[in-house]
Design an enzyme around this catalytic site. Structure first.
Site, PDB file in Angstrom:
ATOM      1  N   GLN A 161       0.844  -1.186   0.000  1.00  0.00           N
ATOM      2  CA  GLN A 161       0.000   0.000   0.000  1.00  0.00           C
ATOM      3  C   GLN A 161       0.889   1.249   0.000  1.00  0.00           C
ATOM      4  OE1 GLN A 161      -2.503   0.607   3.461  1.00  0.00           O
ATOM      5  NE2 GLN A 161      -4.018   1.783   2.329  1.00  0.00           N
ATOM      6  N   GLU A 291      -2.710  -3.924   7.357  1.00  0.00           N
ATOM      7  CA  GLU A 291      -3.819  -4.864   7.465  1.00  0.00           C
ATOM      8  C   GLU A 291      -3.817  -5.950   6.396  1.00  0.00           C
ATOM      9  OE1 GLU A 291      -3.861  -1.645   6.601  1.00  0.00           O
ATOM     10  OE2 GLU A 291      -5.426  -1.170   5.145  1.00  0.00           O
ATOM     11  N   HIS A 315      -6.976  -1.671  15.473  1.00  0.00           N
ATOM     12  CA  HIS A 315      -7.072  -0.911  14.225  1.00  0.00           C
ATOM     13  C   HIS A 315      -6.909  -1.830  13.005  1.00  0.00           C
ATOM     14  CE1 HIS A 315      -6.482   2.693  11.627  1.00  0.00           C
ATOM     15  NE2 HIS A 315      -5.715   1.844  10.942  1.00  0.00           N
ATOM     16  N   GLU A 316      -5.839  -2.594  12.987  1.00  0.00           N
ATOM     17  CA  GLU A 316      -5.590  -3.450  11.814  1.00  0.00           C
ATOM     18  C   GLU A 316      -6.677  -4.510  11.677  1.00  0.00           C
ATOM     19  OE1 GLU A 316      -3.652  -2.036   9.977  1.00  0.00           O
ATOM     20  OE2 GLU A 316      -2.509  -0.850  11.418  1.00  0.00           O
ATOM     21  N   HIS A 319      -9.745  -3.155   9.989  1.00  0.00           N
ATOM     22  CA  HIS A 319      -9.626  -3.076   8.525  1.00  0.00           C
ATOM     23  C   HIS A 319     -10.162  -4.335   7.839  1.00  0.00           C
ATOM     24  CE1 HIS A 319      -7.663   0.632   7.389  1.00  0.00           C
ATOM     25  NE2 HIS A 319      -6.629   0.450   8.189  1.00  0.00           N
ATOM     26  N   GLU A 338      -9.635   4.602   6.224  1.00  0.00           N
ATOM     27  CA  GLU A 338      -8.998   4.881   7.516  1.00  0.00           C
ATOM     28  C   GLU A 338      -9.921   5.522   8.556  1.00  0.00           C
ATOM     29  OE1 GLU A 338      -6.330   3.503   8.349  1.00  0.00           O
ATOM     30  OE2 GLU A 338      -5.518   2.919   6.393  1.00  0.00           O
ATOM     31  N   ASP A 396       0.755   8.613  -1.159  1.00  0.00           N
ATOM     32  CA  ASP A 396       1.296   8.672   0.192  1.00  0.00           C
ATOM     33  C   ASP A 396       1.031  10.030   0.852  1.00  0.00           C
ATOM     34  OD1 ASP A 396       2.760   6.942   1.899  1.00  0.00           O
ATOM     35  OD2 ASP A 396       4.420   8.384   1.792  1.00  0.00           O
ATOM     36  N   TYR A 404      -7.645   9.828   8.873  1.00  0.00           N
ATOM     37  CA  TYR A 404      -7.789   9.028  10.088  1.00  0.00           C
ATOM     38  C   TYR A 404      -8.719   9.699  11.102  1.00  0.00           C
ATOM     39  CZ  TYR A 404      -3.910   6.022   8.626  1.00  0.00           C
ATOM     40  OH  TYR A 404      -3.130   5.123   7.962  1.00  0.00           O
ATOM     41  N   ARG A 577      10.176   3.272  11.921  1.00  0.00           N
ATOM     42  CA  ARG A 577       8.746   3.598  11.845  1.00  0.00           C
ATOM     43  C   ARG A 577       8.589   5.089  11.581  1.00  0.00           C
ATOM     44  NH1 ARG A 577       4.579   2.263  16.801  1.00  0.00           N
ATOM     45  NH2 ARG A 577       2.704   3.073  15.802  1.00  0.00           N
TER      46      ARG A 577
HETATM   47  N1  BES Z   1      -3.212   0.848   6.089  1.00  0.00           N
HETATM   48  C1  BES Z   1      -2.484   1.614   7.036  1.00  0.00           C
HETATM   49  C2  BES Z   1      -1.057   1.828   6.648  1.00  0.00           C
HETATM   50  C3  BES Z   1      -0.845   2.529   5.313  1.00  0.00           C
HETATM   51  C4  BES Z   1      -1.679   3.541   4.879  1.00  0.00           C
HETATM   52  C5  BES Z   1       0.220   2.176   4.539  1.00  0.00           C
HETATM   53  C6  BES Z   1      -1.446   4.152   3.645  1.00  0.00           C
HETATM   54  C7  BES Z   1       0.452   2.784   3.324  1.00  0.00           C
HETATM   55  C8  BES Z   1      -0.397   3.775   2.864  1.00  0.00           C
HETATM   56  C9  BES Z   1      -2.554   1.000   8.430  1.00  0.00           C
HETATM   57  O1  BES Z   1      -3.768   0.407   8.720  1.00  0.00           O
HETATM   58  C10 BES Z   1      -2.388   2.102   9.432  1.00  0.00           C
HETATM   59  O2  BES Z   1      -3.225   2.968   9.436  1.00  0.00           O
HETATM   60  N2  BES Z   1      -1.357   2.061  10.263  1.00  0.00           N
HETATM   61  C11 BES Z   1      -1.121   3.041  11.282  1.00  0.00           C
HETATM   62  C12 BES Z   1      -1.528   2.528  12.636  1.00  0.00           C
HETATM   63  C13 BES Z   1      -2.805   2.986  13.165  1.00  0.00           C
HETATM   64  C14 BES Z   1      -3.019   2.529  14.596  1.00  0.00           C
HETATM   65  C15 BES Z   1      -3.204   4.393  12.967  1.00  0.00           C
HETATM   66  C16 BES Z   1       0.364   3.291  11.383  1.00  0.00           C
HETATM   67  O3  BES Z   1       1.129   2.500  10.830  1.00  0.00           O
HETATM   68  O4  BES Z   1       0.758   4.266  11.977  1.00  0.00           O
HETATM   69 ZN    ZN Z   2      -5.283   1.912   8.960  1.00  0.00          ZN
END
Ligand code: BES
Ligand code: ZN
Length: 624
Positions: A161, A291, A315-316, A319, A338, A396, A404, A577
């Site tokens: 993603q 997810e 969260h995951e 999804h 999201e 991105d 979110y 991260r």
């Molecule tokens: N699907 C997202 C990660 C993502 C979004 C990857 C868009 C690439 C492009 C994942 O579900 C996510 O939202 N992760 C969050 C954690 C969450 C608790 C808010 C993160 O990684 O920070």
């Molecule tokens: Zn997410």
């Protein structure tokens, strides 16, 4: 958990390829017509033209070479094509295509010119009768989705993603196009391969693994990981995968996964993916979680030792409904993935841990949202609309607190406007009605008007336009309240006017959310003496909670508190991260400590994923 396995109606109706053997009243040609004519929004982040020809099933055969960092593979797709179809188009980035066959016969294919962000279109000649195309190719050692970890414990993982699947598999890389898949993968002996599919629980002797994914998914949910991991069951449908050194800690940290799953099903209906497992990735994983169906990929930084960061798992898991069952049609509709997921996550947290905990989380999100809205309003106000405008940009760019948390507060407003019972019924039906299909913002608005906001009064009260197509945070944003967070704020004020950490700070009684609130709101001008006092009394720099540590390190940078810098450096070198990296490097830049930022980045960059280096390179003007 409901049994037998839940097979949603939408899946049966729409996906013929997966059910060719099934008895059905609809003839195959009628069904293939349905797939071709499925209403899809125009996705400008993909070269594919599903109305001409579209994939329905992938058979992927691959061999993974850690020495060259190359995947050598064949992607054979079953396709549906329009009667007058002349070509099928795929998305590729840096793929070395060596042969293409249509129904077994070699054909001349064409790779179009490469475009920034998008990559290249691969055009394959077909006719209306073509059934299968087979693409033989190699990925590039620099493929954007892949991170190869070297050393004694080699590891490979993908992050597809938003539009990185095309860097490791030629695909119709648009979230509106779903297909089932099977895979046959060879990896080095001593490692296990895992995918977003049925997974092994033991390592194979010869490094060969077979996978199936019978539920159709979009390409951004294609995932692969390879490493020396073990599996541990934590419930009837749940388990964890991790390297041997982390498997005990992971099994403890995520022991409540089955409970979260049951809570989620009680809210919005049966879980459609059979199993829910979680893979703990190397710390270089650029996200908190991803997810991938059946197998969430997660950062090890949520292993705190006390289960305090499991909201990420909620969260995951959420999804599995919002996103994986009902999928945003394009990346402009990202909030449908999201925002719904944060709302669902909050409801799972409330169901399992109580309203006090979920309200503290909501209070922290609210603060983060207000800060980020301010920041984005200064530069690009349009990016604060729920419905985004990402044409000619990297999708991105849409990954901000808007999708979110503005998304979350919008759904919370809907809940508070119509009442929880009605809203829950609405959401449950929404997931059921649209399962295994796509949703775009305009269709959602229509659905909302017909099924929930069905009076002028309700529409006026909510003001859809302001929320979805307007800037900032509308005036009717729900308010959050947490007495415990208010007490933290009062304690902080007292400490800043001279109270002592030793005697006046209930740090030991605080949960992570309270500690985080305290540290992230410290005054940037806090003196070194006062920060030293906190660290001495509460050993903050030794905390096992990476969210708390992150907040501490950011404040240390802002207050130029030198004693934290060795820990800052090791944190940035070990962890990739992006949510942690961006604010830490930015704080160094904003406080004139650019030299330190560049020195650390130089050390850390080789270990980061392309998603993280993409952002940090821009932030730090790299290479300098
Ligand atoms: N699907 C997202 C990660 C993502 C979004 C990857 C868009 C690439 C492009 C994942 O579900 C996510 O939202 N992760 C969050 C954690 C969450 C608790 C808010 C993160 O990684 O920070
Ligand atoms: Zn997410």
């Amino acid at each position: 958990m409901r049994k037998p396995l839940y097979i949603p109606l939408g899946l049966l109706a729409l996906v013929s390829a997966a059910f060719v053997g099934c008895e059905s009243e609809t003839s195959p040609s009628v069904k293939s017509q349905a797939i071709l004519e499925m209403k899809r929004a125009n996705d400008f982040h993909s070269f594919s033209r599903p109305e001409e020809a579209v994939v329905t099933h992938l058979n992927w055969t691959a061999s993974i070479d850690f020495t060259t960092r190359i995947i050598t593979a064949t992607a054979a797709y079953d396709i549906q094509s329009a009667a007058d179809a002349q070509r099928i188009l795929f998305d590729c980035v840096d793929l070395n295509v060596t042969a293409v066959a249509v129904d077994g016969a070699p054909v001349d294919w064409q790779l179009g010119p490469a475009q920034p962000i998008m990559g290249q279109p691969l055009s394959i000649p077909i006719t209306g009768d073509s059934k299968n195309v087979q693409i033989t190719y190699q990925s590039s050692p620099d493929a954007g989705a892949l991170l190869w970890v070297e050393g004694e414990q080699p590891f490979l993982f993908t992050q597809s993603q938003a539009i990185l699947a095309r860097t490791w598999i030629p695909c119709q890389d648009s979230p509106g196009i779903r297909f089932t898949y099977e895979a046959h993968v060879d990896v080095p002996a001593g490692t296990m391969a895992m995918m977003s599919a049925t997974n092994p629980t033991e390592q194979s002797a010869d490094g060969h693994y077979d996978f199936t994914m019978d539920q159709p998914i979009p390409s951004y949910l294609l995932a692969l990981a390879v490493g020396n991991v073990e599996f541990r069951s934590v419930g009837a449908h749940t388990g964890v995968y991790a390297v041997p050194e982390l498997i005990d800690a992971a099994a403890y940290e995520f022991a409540e996964m089955e409970e979260l799953l049951v809570a989620a099903e009680n809210l919005y209906g049966a879980y459609a993916w059979e199993r829910y497992d979680l893979l703990v990735l190397p710390a270089a994983f650029p996200f908190g979680g991803m997810e991938n169906p059946r197998l969430t990929f997660a950062t090890p930084t949520i292993i705190a030792g006390d289960r305090s960061l499991v909201s990420l798992v909620a969260h995951e898991l959420a999804h599995s409904w919002s996103g994986n069952l009902v999928t945003n049609a394009t990346w402009d509709d990202f909030w449908l993935n999201e925002g719904f997921t944060v709302y669902f996550e909050q409801r799972i947290m409330e169901a399992v841990y109580g309203r006090e905990i979920s309200e503290m989380l909501a209070t922290l999100s609210y603060q983060g949202l207000v800060d980020e809205v301010d920041q984005i309003m200064d530069t690009n106000p349009d990016d604060t609309h729920l419905k985004l405008h990402l044409q000619d940009r990297d999708p991105d760019d849409g990954m901000t607190a808007i999708a979110y948390d503005k998304g979350y507060f919008f759904l919370r407003l809907l809940e508070e406007t119509v009442g929880r019972e009605e809203f829950d019924g609405f959401l449950k039906t929404y997931f059921e009605t649209h399962s295994f299909s796509v949703m775009d913002t305009d269709r959602f608005i229509e659905y909302l008007k017909s099924n929930l906001l069905n009076s002028p009064e309700l529409l006026a009260e909510v003001n859809l336009d302001a929320w979805i197509f307007g800037p900032g945070l509308p005036v009717n944003c729900p308010s959050v309240g947490s007495a415990r967070i208010e007490r933290v704020d009062a304690t902080l004020e007292a400490w800043e006017s001279g109270a002592k950490a030793t005697t006046d700070l209930p740090w030991n009684d605080w949960v992570y959310q309270e500690r985080y609130r305290f540290l992230s709101n410290l005054d940037d001008n806090s003196s070194a003496d006062r920060l030293a006092e906190l660290d001495e009394v509460w050993s903050i720099s030794e905390t096992g909670n990476n969210e708390v540590l992150f907040a501490w390190l950011e404040q240390s940078i802002r207050s130029q508190y030198g004693p934290s810098y060795p820990r800052l450096e090791s944190f940035l070198v070990q962890i990739g991260r992006r949510k942690f990296l961006t604010p830490l490097y930015r704080a160094m830049i904003e406080t004139g400590q650019v030299e330190m930022a560049n020195r650390i980045y130089h050390l850390a960059r080789p270990g980061y994923h392309s998603v993280a280096t993409g952002t940090m390179d821009e932030l730090l003007n790299w290479p300098i």
